[in-house]
Design an enzyme around this catalytic site. Structure first.
Site, short mmCIF file in Angstrom:
data_model
loop_
_atom_site.label_atom_id
_atom_site.label_comp_id
_atom_site.label_asym_id
_atom_site.label_seq_id
_atom_site.Cartn_x
_atom_site.Cartn_y
_atom_site.Cartn_z
N CYS A 374 42.05 88.74 -26.32
CA CYS A 374 41.76 87.29 -26.67
C CYS A 374 41.32 86.97 -27.97
O CYS A 374 41.98 86.07 -28.74
CB CYS A 374 40.74 86.48 -25.67
SG CYS A 374 40.06 87.42 -24.36
N ARG A 404 37.64 100.35 -22.73
CA ARG A 404 36.46 99.77 -22.50
C ARG A 404 35.60 101.29 -21.89
O ARG A 404 36.08 101.91 -21.33
CB ARG A 404 36.30 99.01 -21.36
CG ARG A 404 37.01 97.46 -21.87
CD ARG A 404 36.80 96.54 -20.75
NE ARG A 404 37.57 95.45 -21.16
CZ ARG A 404 37.89 94.48 -20.30
NH1 ARG A 404 37.53 94.33 -19.15
NH2 ARG A 404 38.73 93.32 -20.96
N GLN A 422 46.67 95.29 -19.96
CA GLN A 422 46.50 94.26 -19.43
C GLN A 422 47.92 93.52 -19.41
O GLN A 422 48.47 93.37 -20.62
CB GLN A 422 45.39 93.22 -19.67
CG GLN A 422 44.04 93.73 -19.59
CD GLN A 422 43.04 92.80 -20.09
OE1 GLN A 422 42.94 92.47 -21.45
NE2 GLN A 422 41.90 92.39 -19.36
N ASP A 424 48.37 90.49 -20.04
CA ASP A 424 47.56 89.25 -20.50
C ASP A 424 48.39 88.10 -21.38
O ASP A 424 49.56 88.34 -21.71
CB ASP A 424 46.79 89.85 -21.80
CG ASP A 424 45.16 89.06 -21.63
OD1 ASP A 424 45.11 88.17 -20.97
OD2 ASP A 424 44.36 89.64 -22.53
N HIS A 426 47.28 83.95 -23.17
CA HIS A 426 46.59 83.12 -23.50
C HIS A 426 47.23 81.56 -23.43
O HIS A 426 48.17 81.70 -24.46
CB HIS A 426 45.55 83.39 -24.49
CG HIS A 426 44.48 84.54 -24.31
ND1 HIS A 426 45.10 85.68 -24.59
CD2 HIS A 426 43.35 84.63 -23.38
CE1 HIS A 426 44.06 86.78 -24.27
NE2 HIS A 426 43.33 85.87 -23.57
N LYS A 510 36.66 79.55 -13.22
CA LYS A 510 37.71 80.45 -12.96
C LYS A 510 38.34 80.69 -11.54
O LYS A 510 37.66 80.17 -10.65
CB LYS A 510 37.60 82.12 -13.65
CG LYS A 510 36.35 82.39 -12.73
CD LYS A 510 35.93 83.92 -13.33
CE LYS A 510 34.93 84.33 -12.54
NZ LYS A 510 34.81 85.96 -12.45
N HIS A 556 42.68 82.05 -19.98
CA HIS A 556 43.03 83.62 -19.99
C HIS A 556 43.84 83.50 -18.63
O HIS A 556 43.35 83.16 -17.40
CB HIS A 556 41.99 84.46 -19.82
CG HIS A 556 40.97 83.97 -21.15
ND1 HIS A 556 40.69 84.76 -22.00
CD2 HIS A 556 40.01 83.10 -21.09
CE1 HIS A 556 39.60 84.36 -23.01
NE2 HIS A 556 39.47 83.41 -22.28
ZN ZN Z 1 41.50 86.72 -22.47
#
Ligand code: ZN
Ligand code: ZN
Length: 686
Positions: A374, A404, A422, A424, A426, A510, A556
């Protein structure tokens, strides 16, 4: 309202004075006391039941119905776990649990751990008990066996004796003890572990639980009596450090599970067997999808060619749908300056528990391995030509690999790793666009799940805690808008959903998707989160129709969650029998003898022309062996060719699992495959 003790006392006093003054009769006095101290118990459906003075949890259950009460095994009163024997003396909210509820199971399993502890103490008098909680599925007890050791050969003896104890229908009884008495007791039996536990407790809060001849330090949360436990199984034994500290003594952890019916235990054990077969670590190895190398490092998966190709197919599939849905791909580096994460707030929150900064040798710069994409995407937004409301929404997608730190003991196959990718994206939009964007993301997630055969899933909506508005960032008005957008979206899409109040992140509400796999296990996969925080921290803006600068809202979202975790869940869900469009190999050509090699080659190139992934087994092995191996590899279709087939230009089709489809032309086979692919892999329609 709540009756405080002083309030009750003062009413009592008034009544007493009244009685002595003879202004009310004796009977009236008792009636007054009675009516004054009626307590109101509110049940989850909002209904209220009144009781005189006090009532036990079980009596409330009986008041609802005798039949229901027979199934009640535990309860919560005003959010705190209580016993079914607990006497309720104030107004409050009561939730009653049966075996069907998670809380009921927890009480059931924790109570069984007491029985196991009793039996361990009987059979190994010198052993020292430490802690015995319930876990997700079952319970454990950590025991110091001293000089003795225990193995799976001892399990049956323990189980048999546990059932004997259980049959005694001994009630679980809680009893308070002073800190001094509790310490004296455990010192007298030389249990330094319990002594340590008690030393950390406050006097006045210490309780023990008794059943049969056994007693144990315990906070509570038990079923009514041991008789409800009808089936037990000690599952495994493992080493565990006292208090999880590797510098402390290693204890023996006994894992077990119990059920109210023998049949349920049998079913559970069958499920465990099936789960073992479907363990993604085992299947991943057999199907040559991924591996780990101790040289490369723990928790860092290495994708083998077949696994990499599988991932690529998944990525291409999602990219194609995302393109239709108006996403644009971006690419960002694997590291970012420490300052980036200070701006995003991640450094303050997670910095100490993350991989530590990498520094440059000469300039003293500090970089962090990217824990999430992000912040990078916010900078993508910030560094493009300024956006106006007409340019929004902007949807930036990236298969972004993040790192991580997880403790080595926590790592598990592909589900808990240190580096993962991910899927991912946004979305940056105006507050008014949030509703539509959210619905569009849900459509995409449902498309993904549908194409991969996940049919059983629930949605969890996490909203903020209205009692604590200070915990959250962002304007009230926007929160209301966002929460309504999520709720209306899940209702609109007809999703099976639960609302968790107070579970929202501090930066926004969320929606998480929980899927149930073929064995009924729950996994959290996709997530969609609204964020008011990062646009603020990165000072993102767009020009509104009023010519003023405004803050965009950020969403997200990751339908898979991560490629690693998703493939792990997919492996365990399908047992390696992926939907045909995803299979590494869709068909294998098995020739009866080397004589038909040329024809096998022809079949192969013809299938390749139809974009079917196939291979040929040319080896001069028996057909039986070739079929068995193809079965092991889970290849969906086996094409057997011999003289007849070569002559007629056909293939004899055998499906994975044994179904015989007979002899068909190569063209028809290609059609069959493509039809099957299209039946699960539909086009994404925006
Ligand atoms: Zn994010
Ligand atoms: Zn207990």
């Amino acid at each position: 309202m709540f009756f405080t003790p002083t309030y009750i006392y003062s009413i009592y006093f008034d009544a007493l004075v009244g009685f002595y003054n003879d202004s009310i009769t004796f009977a009236n006095y008792f009636n007054l006391i009675k009516t004054i101290i009626m307590i109101q118990i509110t049940l989850p459906d909002g209904s209220i039941r009144e009781f005189e003075g006090s009532v036990t949890v079980m009596d409330v259950a009986k008041d609802i119905s005798e039949g229901f009460a027979r199934n009640v095994i535990s309860a919560k009163f005003n959010g705190t776990t209580v016993e079914t024997t607990t006497l309720l003396t104030t107004n409050g909210n009561l939730v009653l649990f049966t075996w069907k509820d998670d809380e009921g199971k927890q009480a059931f399993w924790h109570s069984t751990s007491h029985i196991m502890a009793q039996v361990v103490k009987e059979l190994y008098p010198d052993s020292k008990l430490t802690i015995g909680p319930s876990i997700d599925r079952g319970f454990y007890y950590d025991v110091d066996f001293g000089e003795k050791s225990i193995s799976d050969k001892d399990f049956v003896t323990i189980e048999k004796r546990m059932i004997e104890v259980a049959r005694g229908k001994h009630e679980y009884k809680m009893r308070a003890m002073t800190k001094q008495d509790a310490l004296t007791y455990y010192k007298s039996i030389n249990n330094e572990y319990k002594v340590e536990l008690i030393e950390n407790l406050e006097d006045g809060t210490i309780t023990f639980c008794d059943h049969d001849t056994f007693t144990d330090l315990c906070r509570g949360g038990h079923i009514p009596n041991t008789g409800i436990v009808k089936a037990v199984k000690i599952l495994s034994v493992a080493g565990a450090y006292w208090r999880g500290d590797e510098n402390k003594k290693q204890l023996t952890r006994l894992y077990g599970i119990s059920f109210p019916k023998q049949k349920e235990l049998k079913e559970y054990l069958e499920l465990l067997e099936e789960a073992k077969k479907r363990d993604h670590r085992k299947l991943g190895k057999e199907l040559q999808l991924f591996t780990f190398s101790s040289k490369v490092g723990q928790g860092l998966p290495l994708w083998l060619p077949k696994g990499a190709a599988l991932r690529e197919r998944l990525e291409t599939f999602l990219k194609k749908a995302q393109k239709k849905a108006g996403y644009e791909m971006v690419m960002t580096p694997h590291i970012g300056q420490k300052e980036l994460y200070v701006t995003s707030g991640h450094y303050e929150k997670y910095g100490a528990d993350s991989f530590q900064p990498i520094s440059t040798p000469k300039e003293g710069e500090e970089f962090l391995l990217k824990p999430m994409n992000c912040p990078h995407h916010c900078e993508v937004y910030n560094n493009m030509p300024p956006f106006s409301y007409k340019d929004l929404p902007k949807r930036f997608a990236e298969f972004g690999t993040v790192y991580r730190y997880e403790q080595s003991g926590e790592l598990h196959g592909l589900t808990r790793v240190r580096g993962f990718t991910q899927d991912d994206a946004h979305i940056f939009c105006t507050p008014d666009q949030l509703d539509t964007e959210f619905k569009n993301v849900i459509d995409l997630v449902l498309y993904v799940f549908g194409s991969l055969g996940f049919e059983d899933f629930t949605a969890q909506v996490s909203l903020r805690d209205p009692e604590n508005p200070d915990k959250y960032i962002g304007e009230d008005e926007n929160w209301i808008k966002a929460e309504q957008a999520i709720l209306s979206a899940v209702q609109d899409k007809g999703l099976d959903y639960v609302v968790e109040t107070g579970e929202a992140a501090f930066y926004g509400p969320k929606l998480d998707f929980m899927v149930k796999d073929a064995l009924g296990r729950k996994w959290q996969l996709g997530t969609i989160q609204v964020d008011y925080n990062l646009p603020e921290r990165f000072d993102l803006s767009y020009k509104g129709s009023d010519n003023q600068l405004h803050r965009p809202v950020m969403i997200h979202r990751a339908p898979f969650g991560s490629m690693e975790r998703f493939i792990a869940v997919l492996l365990e869900h399908t047992g390696g029998n992926f939907p045909l469009w995803l299979m590494p190999e869709q068909a294998i050509i098995l020739s009866i003898s080397e004589k038909y090699e040329k024809y096998a080659q022809k079949v192969l190139s013809s299938l390749e022309n139809h974009e079917i992934r196939a291979l040929v087994d040319y080896r001069s092995e028996t057909m039986g062996k070739k079929i068995r191996e193809a079965e092991m590899k889970k290849i969906p279709y086996m094409l057997i060719i011999g003289e007849q087939e070569a002559k007629n230009g056909t293939v004899s089709v055998r499906k994975h699992g044994g179904e015989d489809l007979g002899s068909i032309s190569i063209e028809d086979f290609a059609k069959l495959i493509n039809t099957e692919v299209k039946s699960t892999l539909k086009e994404f329609i925006v």
